[in-house]
Design a protein around this motif. Structure first.
Motif, short mmCIF file in Angstrom:
data_model
loop_
_atom_site.label_atom_id
_atom_site.label_comp_id
_atom_site.label_asym_id
_atom_site.label_seq_id
_atom_site.Cartn_x
_atom_site.Cartn_y
_atom_site.Cartn_z
N ASP A 44 0.83 -1.21 0.00
CA ASP A 44 0.00 0.00 0.00
C ASP A 44 0.87 1.26 0.00
N LEU A 45 1.96 1.24 0.74
CA LEU A 45 2.87 2.39 0.76
C LEU A 45 3.62 2.52 -0.55
N ILE A 46 4.08 1.39 -1.07
CA ILE A 46 4.85 1.40 -2.31
C ILE A 46 4.02 1.89 -3.49
N GLU A 47 2.71 1.63 -3.44
CA GLU A 47 1.83 2.05 -4.52
C GLU A 47 1.23 3.43 -4.30
N SER A 48 1.52 4.03 -3.14
CA SER A 48 0.98 5.36 -2.82
C SER A 48 1.90 6.45 -3.35
N PRO A 49 1.42 7.32 -4.22
CA PRO A 49 2.26 8.41 -4.73
C PRO A 49 2.84 9.27 -3.62
N LYS A 50 2.09 9.44 -2.54
CA LYS A 50 2.52 10.31 -1.45
C LYS A 50 3.54 9.65 -0.53
N ASP A 51 3.48 8.33 -0.40
CA ASP A 51 4.29 7.64 0.61
C ASP A 51 5.45 6.81 0.06
#
Length: 287
Positions: A44-51
């Protein structure tokens, strides 16, 4: 996830991933295995542009600290920094020019640092396990600045855990003389008015609501506290509480008297309604 500064470690992603990384490292897990697990667990973090940038920067820093920086991770972070993709995200999130300048400098300094291998790997630290200070069911009394006695009740006590936590509810007991066990049998949780922030229909809203004063307390900080607690007796607690999911709020030991001093000094302003008895907290619903 939250960000509170321009530094590499000034965000929630760094706090979470760095803790998980070194928790596994200190258990003896190899860096490659740790990295693989964190990538798998945090898609979820790896796919989040922000994170995603903060995730890879944290992984790179942790690997470098262990003298095991993977070339693929280094290349990924180098691309993030040199392409200024991270700076672009900060612009989209509304960062001002001063913060953008600071962030750019932080990233370039970080890249320069990790391009030179660390001389020695970070030592693995053996995790220390602790017992809580008080026992489950303990009735605690302590004094306010004016000499009045207040009561707190221990709902849970951890044994042999990393933090040795106690879950304690601050009660509505306030007496000029030391409370008896009977006072605890009839006591209720103390409530305070706290702001509740919600996000609905793309809008933030807030309201104040009564919240019971129930917090987890760390055993390692007890000796540094100025407050003197006395156990005057015990009551049975049938319920079981888990620090990983129940009452996810943590506090310092001295906050109990400090908060109550403030509360009772301006009672008309602070007074709020809330009803949660110790009997209800202590017993399972089928009792």
């Amino acid at each position: 996830m939250g960000t509170w500064g321009t530094g590499i470690s000034s965000n929630d992603v760094y706090e979470d991933i760095n803790y998980q990384f070194f928790d596994l490292y200190n258990q003896g897990t190899h860096v490659a295995e740790i990295t693989e697990k964190l990538i798998k667990d945090h898609k979820d973090l790896i796919e989040s542009p922000k994170d995603k940038n903060n995730f890879w920067i944290t992984i790179a820093k942790a690997q470098w600290e262990c003298k095991a920086l993977d070339s693929k991770v280094l290349n990924r972070v180098q691309t993030i920094i040199e392409s200024e993709s991270d700076i672009k995200i900060w612009k989209e999130l509304g960062a001002n020019q001063s913060d953008l300048k600071k962030r750019r400098k932080v990233l370039n300094t970080f890249l320069l640092k990790i391009q030179t291998p660390k001389k020695t790997a970070k030592k693995r630290v053996k995790k220390k396990f602790r017992d809580s200070i008080f026992e489950k069911g303990d009735c605690l009394v302590f004094k306010l600045s004016n000499g009045d006695y207040c009561g707190a009740f221990v709902l849970e006590s951890e044994k042999g855990t990393e933090f040795g936590l106690n879950l304690i509810v601050t009660t509505n007991i306030k007496l000029t003389n030391k409370p008896t066990i009977e006072a605890f049998e009839n006591a209720s949780a103390h409530f305070s008015m706290e702001e509740k922030i919600t996000f609905k229909n793309n809008e933030l809203s807030s309201r104040y609501a009564p919240v019971p004063q129930i917090h987890w307390y760390h055993s390692q900080f007890y000796k540094k506290a100025d407050t003197e607690f006395e156990v005057i007796g015990q009551l049975k607690v049938s319920k079981t509480f888990d620090s990983s999911k129940d009452y996810q709020r943590f506090s310092n030991w001295d906050n109990m008297p400090l908060y109550l001093d403030s509360y009772y000094s301006n009672l008309e302003k602070n007074k709020c309604k809330g009803n949660l008895t110790l009997k209800k907290l202590r017993k399972n619903s089928w009792f």
